[in-house]
Design a protein around this motif. Structure first.
Motif, PDB file in Angstrom:
ATOM      1  N   PHE A 135       0.794  -1.226   0.000  1.00 55.30           N
ATOM      2  CA  PHE A 135       0.000   0.000   0.000  1.00 55.30           C
ATOM      3  C   PHE A 135       0.828   1.278   0.000  1.00 55.30           C
ATOM      4  CE2 PHE A 135      -3.225  -2.964   1.646  1.00 55.30           C
ATOM      5  CZ  PHE A 135      -4.254  -2.663   0.773  1.00 55.30           C
ATOM      6  N   GLU A 136       2.052   1.235   0.520  1.00 58.24           N
ATOM      7  CA  GLU A 136       2.831   2.467   0.625  1.00 58.24           C
ATOM      8  C   GLU A 136       4.046   2.494  -0.304  1.00 58.24           C
ATOM      9  OE1 GLU A 136       3.135   4.172   4.615  1.00 58.24           O
ATOM     10  OE2 GLU A 136       2.066   2.404   5.359  1.00 58.24           O
ATOM     11  N   ARG A 137       4.454   1.320  -0.789  1.00 58.09           N
ATOM     12  CA  ARG A 137       5.594   1.295  -1.716  1.00 58.09           C
ATOM     13  C   ARG A 137       5.185   0.862  -3.126  1.00 58.09           C
ATOM     14  NH1 ARG A 137      10.289  -1.937   1.633  1.00 58.09           N
ATOM     15  NH2 ARG A 137       9.570  -1.411   3.743  1.00 58.09           N
ATOM     16  N   GLY A 138       3.957   0.414  -3.284  1.00 55.99           N
ATOM     17  CA  GLY A 138       3.471  -0.009  -4.592  1.00 55.99           C
ATOM     18  C   GLY A 138       4.040  -1.328  -5.071  1.00 55.99           C
ATOM     19  N   GLU A 139       4.502  -2.164  -4.141  1.00 58.65           N
ATOM     20  CA  GLU A 139       5.106  -3.440  -4.527  1.00 58.65           C
ATOM     21  C   GLU A 139       4.043  -4.520  -4.726  1.00 58.65           C
ATOM     22  OE1 GLU A 139       8.238  -4.574  -1.865  1.00 58.65           O
ATOM     23  OE2 GLU A 139       9.250  -2.643  -2.007  1.00 58.65           O
ATOM     24  N   HIS A 140       4.392  -5.512  -5.522  1.00 57.84           N
ATOM     25  CA  HIS A 140       3.516  -6.651  -5.782  1.00 57.84           C
ATOM     26  C   HIS A 140       3.245  -7.385  -4.472  1.00 57.84           C
ATOM     27  CE1 HIS A 140       2.189 -10.553  -7.336  1.00 57.84           C
ATOM     28  NE2 HIS A 140       1.988  -9.976  -8.510  1.00 57.84           N
ATOM     29  N   PRO A 141       2.007  -7.881  -4.264  1.00 56.92           N
ATOM     30  CA  PRO A 141       1.678  -8.489  -2.972  1.00 56.92           C
ATOM     31  C   PRO A 141       2.260  -9.874  -2.734  1.00 56.92           C
ATOM     32  CG  PRO A 141      -0.209  -8.641  -4.439  1.00 56.92           C
ATOM     33  CD  PRO A 141       0.814  -7.783  -5.130  1.00 56.92           C
ATOM     34  N   SER A 142       2.735 -10.549  -3.784  1.00 59.80           N
ATOM     35  CA  SER A 142       3.176 -11.930  -3.549  1.00 59.80           C
ATOM     36  C   SER A 142       4.329 -12.397  -4.421  1.00 59.80           C
ATOM     37  CB  SER A 142       1.986 -12.891  -3.727  1.00 59.80           C
ATOM     38  OG  SER A 142       1.382 -12.728  -4.991  1.00 59.80           O
ATOM     39  N   ARG A 143       5.053 -11.483  -5.030  1.00 59.75           N
ATOM     40  CA  ARG A 143       6.277 -11.893  -5.712  1.00 59.75           C
ATOM     41  C   ARG A 143       7.270 -12.428  -4.683  1.00 59.75           C
ATOM     42  NH1 ARG A 143       7.439  -6.764  -9.664  1.00 59.75           N
ATOM     43  NH2 ARG A 143       5.953  -7.273 -11.334  1.00 59.75           N
ATOM     44  N   ASP A 144       8.105 -13.349  -5.127  1.00 66.12           N
ATOM     45  CA  ASP A 144       9.048 -13.979  -4.199  1.00 66.12           C
ATOM     46  C   ASP A 144       9.912 -12.953  -3.478  1.00 66.12           C
ATOM     47  OD1 ASP A 144       8.018 -16.359  -5.044  1.00 66.12           O
ATOM     48  OD2 ASP A 144       9.906 -17.182  -5.817  1.00 66.12           O
ATOM     49  N   GLU A 145      10.478 -11.999  -4.229  1.00 64.46           N
ATOM     50  CA  GLU A 145      11.396 -11.053  -3.604  1.00 64.46           C
ATOM     51  C   GLU A 145      10.699 -10.162  -2.578  1.00 64.46           C
ATOM     52  OE1 GLU A 145      10.321  -9.189  -7.685  1.00 64.46           O
ATOM     53  OE2 GLU A 145      10.628 -11.185  -6.838  1.00 64.46           O
ATOM     54  N   VAL A 146       9.417  -9.869  -2.810  1.00 67.19           N
ATOM     55  CA  VAL A 146       8.649  -9.060  -1.861  1.00 67.19           C
ATOM     56  C   VAL A 146       8.376  -9.853  -0.588  1.00 67.19           C
ATOM     57  CG1 VAL A 146       6.473  -7.832  -1.468  1.00 67.19           C
ATOM     58  CG2 VAL A 146       7.616  -7.675  -3.698  1.00 67.19           C
ATOM     59  N   LEU A 147       7.966 -11.098  -0.753  1.00 70.99           N
ATOM     60  CA  LEU A 147       7.686 -11.943   0.407  1.00 70.99           C
ATOM     61  C   LEU A 147       8.953 -12.182   1.223  1.00 70.99           C
ATOM     62  CD1 LEU A 147       5.248 -14.585  -1.156  1.00 70.99           C
ATOM     63  CD2 LEU A 147       4.671 -12.586   0.225  1.00 70.99           C
ATOM     64  N   ILE A 148      10.051 -12.437   0.560  1.00 71.42           N
ATOM     65  CA  ILE A 148      11.320 -12.663   1.275  1.00 71.42           C
ATOM     66  C   ILE A 148      11.725 -11.401   2.031  1.00 71.42           C
ATOM     67  CG2 ILE A 148      13.790 -13.101   0.988  1.00 71.42           C
ATOM     68  CD1 ILE A 148      12.995 -14.915  -1.424  1.00 71.42           C
ATOM     69  N   GLY A 149      11.625 -10.256   1.377  1.00 71.44           N
ATOM     70  CA  GLY A 149      11.971  -9.005   2.034  1.00 71.44           C
ATOM     71  C   GLY A 149      11.106  -8.736   3.256  1.00 71.44           C
ATOM     72  N   ALA A 150       9.809  -9.021   3.154  1.00 68.35           N
ATOM     73  CA  ALA A 150       8.907  -8.822   4.286  1.00 68.35           C
ATOM     74  C   ALA A 150       9.255  -9.778   5.425  1.00 68.35           C
ATOM     75  CB  ALA A 150       7.462  -9.021   3.845  1.00 68.35           C
ATOM     76  N   CYS A 151       9.601 -11.004   5.086  1.00 67.95           N
ATOM     77  CA  CYS A 151      10.004 -11.975   6.111  1.00 67.95           C
ATOM     78  C   CYS A 151      11.241 -11.499   6.861  1.00 67.95           C
ATOM     79  CB  CYS A 151      10.279 -13.335   5.474  1.00 67.95           C
ATOM     80  SG  CYS A 151       8.808 -14.239   4.956  1.00 67.95           S
ATOM     81  N   VAL A 152      12.218 -10.998   6.120  1.00 65.85           N
ATOM     82  CA  VAL A 152      13.452 -10.510   6.754  1.00 65.85           C
ATOM     83  C   VAL A 152      13.136  -9.331   7.673  1.00 65.85           C
ATOM     84  CG1 VAL A 152      15.686  -9.424   6.311  1.00 65.85           C
ATOM     85  CG2 VAL A 152      14.948 -11.381   4.927  1.00 65.85           C
ATOM     86  N   GLU A 153      12.247  -8.450   7.237  1.00 65.02           N
ATOM     87  CA  GLU A 153      11.828  -7.333   8.095  1.00 65.02           C
ATOM     88  C   GLU A 153      11.174  -7.839   9.378  1.00 65.02           C
ATOM     89  OE1 GLU A 153       9.633  -4.040   6.338  1.00 65.02           O
ATOM     90  OE2 GLU A 153      10.447  -4.590   4.374  1.00 65.02           O
ATOM     91  N   ALA A 154      10.534  -8.998   9.300  1.00 61.96           N
ATOM     92  CA  ALA A 154       9.853  -9.571  10.460  1.00 61.96           C
ATOM     93  C   ALA A 154      10.795 -10.361  11.365  1.00 61.96           C
ATOM     94  CB  ALA A 154       8.706 -10.467   9.995  1.00 61.96           C
ATOM     95  N   GLY A 155      12.082 -10.412  11.004  1.00 57.36           N
ATOM     96  CA  GLY A 155      13.061 -11.077  11.845  1.00 57.36           C
ATOM     97  C   GLY A 155      13.376 -12.506  11.460  1.00 57.36           C
ATOM     98  N   ILE A 156      12.892 -12.940  10.300  1.00 54.60           N
ATOM     99  CA  ILE A 156      13.166 -14.286   9.801  1.00 54.60           C
ATOM    100  C   ILE A 156      14.434 -14.242   8.962  1.00 54.60           C
ATOM    101  CG2 ILE A 156      12.252 -16.161   8.361  1.00 54.60           C
ATOM    102  CD1 ILE A 156       9.417 -14.874   9.015  1.00 54.60           C
ATOM    103  N   SER A 157      15.265 -15.248   9.088  1.00 58.50           N
ATOM    104  CA  SER A 157      16.508 -15.239   8.324  1.00 58.50           C
ATOM    105  C   SER A 157      16.204 -15.320   6.827  1.00 58.50           C
ATOM    106  CB  SER A 157      17.391 -16.428   8.728  1.00 58.50           C
ATOM    107  OG  SER A 157      16.865 -17.646   8.240  1.00 58.50           O
TER     108      SER A 157
END
Length: 224
Positions: A135-157
């Motif tokens: 919603f704030e960066r205009g990124e795709h909701p489920s591309r691999d790189e987006v999901l991985i980046g969100a996971c890392v932000e959440a503290g997942i390796s």
């Protein structure tokens, strides 16, 4: 102390669920800083829902909304965007309306997997990261790189995130079963269900902060 689960049912591309999440977060923070916090501990849990299970892998967001929600009327689309902007700004959200849309199945798969394996705090951070990216960066909701980046932000390796995101079968059967289960009782999101000792309270739609606070307080009062 009574342990209560607050179940938040959402789709990661629904703006109303983003607004509701922001307001619910404020309500939980307000409750946790009040004297009533000693009687109830609230844990946020996320349930998946797809607004459109048959949505294609990718679509231009502006064009999709224009064609499917606003009947090709650019003025109607502009009014909608202005309305949503006015709702989002007091919550500290700077909405973007461009970028890509896409099927959210694998976003839900990843969230549910890590909610189960890492717990509610990680899931909460992951949901927040996905919302902000879409919603704030205009990124795709489920591309691999987006999901991985969100996971890392959440503290997942990054290694573990890449493995789970990349292997589309991990957690797939479980999330499909959960989606079927949720869709039997839900036909619109957001839905917030607060468990209580005497009863559960369900709120449908994006409520104001004070309405969430009153619900949390009501459950607390009934749980002593």
């Amino acid at each position: 102390m009574y342990e209560s689960q607050v179940t938040f049912t959402l789709d990661t591309i629904c703006p109303w669920t983003y607004m509701a999440k922001k307001r619910l977060d404020q309500a939980l923070a307000k409750f946790r800083s009040s004297p009533m916090a000693s009687s109830v501990s609230y844990t946020l849990h996320f349930a998946p829902y797809q607004l459109n299970p048959n949505f294609p892998p990718e679509a231009d967001r502006l064009q999709w909304y224009l064609d499917n929600k606003h009947f090709g009327d650019a003025t109607t689309q502009q009014v909608f965007q202005a309305h949503m902007t006015n709702i989002a700004e007091p919550l500290g959200v700077a909405l973007r309306f461009d970028g890509y849309m896409g099927n959210t199945l694998h976003a839900h798969r990843v969230v549910q997997y890590f909610q189960s394996s890492k717990g509610p705090e990680t899931a909460n951070k992951l949901i927040d990261a996905l919302y902000e990216r879409y919603f704030e960066r205009g990124e795709h909701p489920s591309r691999d790189e987006v999901l991985i980046g969100a996971c890392v932000e959440a503290g997942i390796s990054e290694e573990e995130a890449s493995k789970v995101v990349g292997d589309k079968e991990i957690g797939l059967a479980e999330v499909k079963a959960k989606l079927r289960e949720v869709s039997r009782d839900v036909d619109a999101v957001p839905v917030v269900m607060v468990e209580g000792k005497r009863r559960d309270i369900t709120l449908t739609g994006a409520k104001e902060v004070e309405e969430y606070v009153k619900t949390l307080e009501k459950i607390a009062n009934e749980s002593t």
